[in-house]
Design an enzyme around this catalytic site. Structure first.
Site, short mmCIF file in Angstrom:
data_model
loop_
_atom_site.label_atom_id
_atom_site.label_comp_id
_atom_site.label_asym_id
_atom_site.label_seq_id
_atom_site.Cartn_x
_atom_site.Cartn_y
_atom_site.Cartn_z
N HIS A 136 0.88 -1.18 0.00
CA HIS A 136 0.00 0.00 0.00
C HIS A 136 0.92 1.23 0.00
CE1 HIS A 136 -4.29 1.41 1.16
NE2 HIS A 136 -3.61 2.49 0.82
N GLU A 181 -4.49 -0.32 -5.23
CA GLU A 181 -4.62 0.77 -6.20
C GLU A 181 -3.34 1.06 -6.97
OE1 GLU A 181 -6.28 4.29 -4.40
OE2 GLU A 181 -8.09 3.28 -3.74
N TYR A 310 -15.02 5.47 -4.25
CA TYR A 310 -15.45 6.64 -3.47
C TYR A 310 -16.40 7.53 -4.25
CZ TYR A 310 -11.76 5.30 -0.30
OH TYR A 310 -11.00 4.59 0.60
N GLU A 370 -12.44 -0.84 0.15
CA GLU A 370 -12.44 0.51 0.72
C GLU A 370 -13.64 1.27 0.21
OE1 GLU A 370 -9.00 2.99 0.11
OE2 GLU A 370 -7.63 1.33 0.56
S1 NCW Z 1 -5.89 9.04 -2.07
C1 NCW Z 1 -6.79 7.71 -2.34
N1 NCW Z 1 -7.24 6.97 -1.30
C2 NCW Z 1 -7.42 7.40 0.02
C3 NCW Z 1 -6.29 6.81 0.83
O1 NCW Z 1 -6.38 7.15 2.18
C4 NCW Z 1 -6.18 5.30 0.73
O2 NCW Z 1 -4.95 4.88 1.20
C5 NCW Z 1 -6.33 4.90 -0.72
O3 NCW Z 1 -6.41 3.51 -0.82
C6 NCW Z 1 -8.71 6.80 0.33
O4 NCW Z 1 -8.67 5.62 -0.50
C7 NCW Z 1 -7.53 5.62 -1.33
N2 NCW Z 1 -7.12 7.38 -3.54
C8 NCW Z 1 -6.83 8.16 -4.65
C9 NCW Z 1 -8.07 8.36 -5.40
C10 NCW Z 1 -7.85 9.02 -6.68
C11 NCW Z 1 -7.50 10.46 -6.58
C12 NCW Z 1 -7.48 11.06 -7.92
C13 NCW Z 1 -6.66 12.32 -7.95
C14 NCW Z 1 -6.50 12.80 -9.36
C15 NCW Z 1 -5.54 13.89 -9.49
#
Ligand code: NCW
Length: 465
Positions: A136, A181, A310, A370
């Site tokens: 992660h 991710e 999300y 998540e």
């Molecule tokens: S930042 C993100 N997250 C958050 C994080 O706390 C977690 O570790 C991740 O697995 C909550 O869930 C995931 N994800 C990024 C989402 C895409 C953002 C797109 C930005 C475009 C510029």
């Protein structure tokens, strides 16, 4: 017997919602190592790209770092007790590669393995299934100095590290997730540089993604060789459903492009053994350095897909065909509601993507690994924190899960992001996703209204099953 902690305030118990989930459905919460553990210099842990990135001025909000975070490294008893109070049946955590192999390759740090060994045993003693994520985002710094995920060797190092962890924990971890991710690691980390390691090279994102996928594919058989037969192995992807804002042909074209960029870039190689047709051209980039056999390795059969979701993207077609990563998203969407991350609240998106992914790909089982929301919670020193918007977010997204189940989606569990407030990457501690509040000055944990709501939902589920 009802052992659910009683909310200091009245939350409405959603017995009807609980009834829509089948027996044996898993209810969990998720975290990640760098976001909660702290203790970055303890017990032989090596440095990671997030230590380096957060120490670089201007990269993370107000210079925050994960040095202390939620101090979970020293609070395993307390935090697992919290999970029991909430009634969780599963907990998803990640393992910090630099705690296990501080240099990324080579010498093993036994103290790192001991920490996760103790965490897993504690979870099992308390009746909670451990779901372990192997990566992660905290890549050991020495590997980054050798090119990080741009270097094919990192994929082999990841598979070696996986085997080390699986050898020690494989007899007790309930389910394994290779990567979290990889889209974020590749695009945010190597493409646009808003995440560690902060490189800005769009071609780099394509190459890094391939090596992440290769690492995943190489790790799968190494895991399977160490764990009892039948232990589920999967991967977690962010899946972002893409919709069109109108009926124009340009919009349909751009929705397809944006979907390739957001989702198919990873889903296709894993489940179809090929990258989406025309994808690299649509990025105006070259294919990654694919070697013979790579796509067979990457498409190793899995037991489940972990979905993180999300929000959604709403696209309005452009006159000229855009690059896949520059399709025009409508923002803000009139009348839409947004979380503190600026992410639109769109629960139907989760239902639609679950139905579509289960229809379009041979995913086997699915877990929502998540889902959750950041809102600006404040604590007034009282018994709880009122976060009604998070309660209604979770209720609406769980309703979407119930609808997907009713449409036949093999959804086996749901993990709220996050168990507790934590280091939200580039946003530092400014964004709070927890169903448990963390007062960072004392490290006190306070269950939010949403935590009580979740506990009552889980209790209602248990009473039905
Ligand atoms: S930042 C993100 N997250 C958050 C994080 O706390 C977690 O570790 C991740 O697995 C909550 O869930 C995931 N994800 C990024 C989402 C895409 C953002 C797109 C930005 C475009 C510029």
């Amino acid at each position: 017997m009802d052992i659910t902690p009683k909310a200091p305030i009245q939350t409405q118990v959603d017995t009807d919602l609980a009834r829509r989930f089948p027996p044996r459905f898993l209810w969990g919460a998720a975290t990640a190592s760098y976001q909660i553990e702290g203790a970055v210099h303890e017990d032989g842990r090596g440095s990671s790209i997030w230590d380096d990135f957060s120490a670089t001025p201007g990269k993370v909000f107000e210079g925050h770092t994960g040095e202390v975070a939620a101090d979970h490294y020293h609070r395993v008893e307390e935090d697992t007790d919290l999970m029991v109070r909430l009634g969780l049946s599963a907990y998803r955590f990640s393992i910090a590669w630099p705690r296990i192999v501080p240099e990324g390759r080579g010498a093993i740090n036994p103290a790192g393995l001991d920490f996760y060994d103790r965490l897993v045993d504690t979870l099992l003693e308390k009746g909670i299934q451990p779901f372990a994520t192997l990566y992660h985002w905290d890549l050991p710094s020495p590997l980054e100095r050798a090119g990080g995920w741009l270097n094919r060797e990192t994929a082999y190092a990841f598979a070696d590290y996986t085997e080390i962890v699986a050898r020690r924990l494989g007899d007790r971890v309930a389910s394994w997730i290779t990567l979290n991710e990889p889209w974020c690691s590749a695009y945010l980390g190597y493409g646009i540089g808003v995440h560690a390691p902060g490189r800005t090279d769009r071609q780099g994102a394509i190459d890094a993604a391939h090596h992440l996928l290769l690492g995943h594919g190489l790790a799968v058989p190494r895991l399977r060789a160490q764990v009892p037969a039948g232990t589920p192995v999967g991967i977690t992807l962010i899946v972002n459903p893409v919709y069109g804002a109108d009926e124009r042909a340009e919009t349909a074209r751009d929705v397809k492009l944006a979907h390739a960029f957001s989702n198919a870039w990873f889903l296709d190689p894993i489940y179809r053994g090929s990258y989406p047709e025309g994808f690299f051209e649509a990025m105006a980039l070259n294919p990654p350095p694919i070697q013979e056999g790579d796509l067979e390795i990457i498409s190793a059969p899995l037991d489940f897909l972990g979905v993180n979701n999300y929000s959604r993207t709403l696209i309005r077609g452009a006159q000229e065909q855009p690059l896949a990563d520059s399709c025009q998203a409508v923002a803000p969407i009139p009348n839409a509601c947004y979380t503190d991350m600026g992410w639109e609240i769109y629960p139907h998106g989760l239902r639609d993507l679950l139905v579509n992914v289960a229809r379009d790909y041979p995913v086997g089982n699915i877990y929502v690994t998540e889902n959750g929301a950041a809102f600006p919670d404040t604590w007034d020193g009282g018994e709880t924190i009122n976060d009604p918007r998070r309660v209604s977010y979770l209720r609406s997204y769980l309703t979407a899960c119930a609808e997907a189940l009713e449409q036949g989606v093999p959804l086996r569990g749901y993990f709220v992001w996050s168990l507790m407030d934590n280091f939200e990457w580039a946003e530092g501690y400014a964004k709070r996703f927890g169903i448990v509040y963390v007062d960072y000055s004392t490290q006190r944990r306070i269950i939010k209204e949403s935590g009580y709501w979740y506990a009552e939902l889980l209790n209602a589920f248990n009473n039905n099953n």
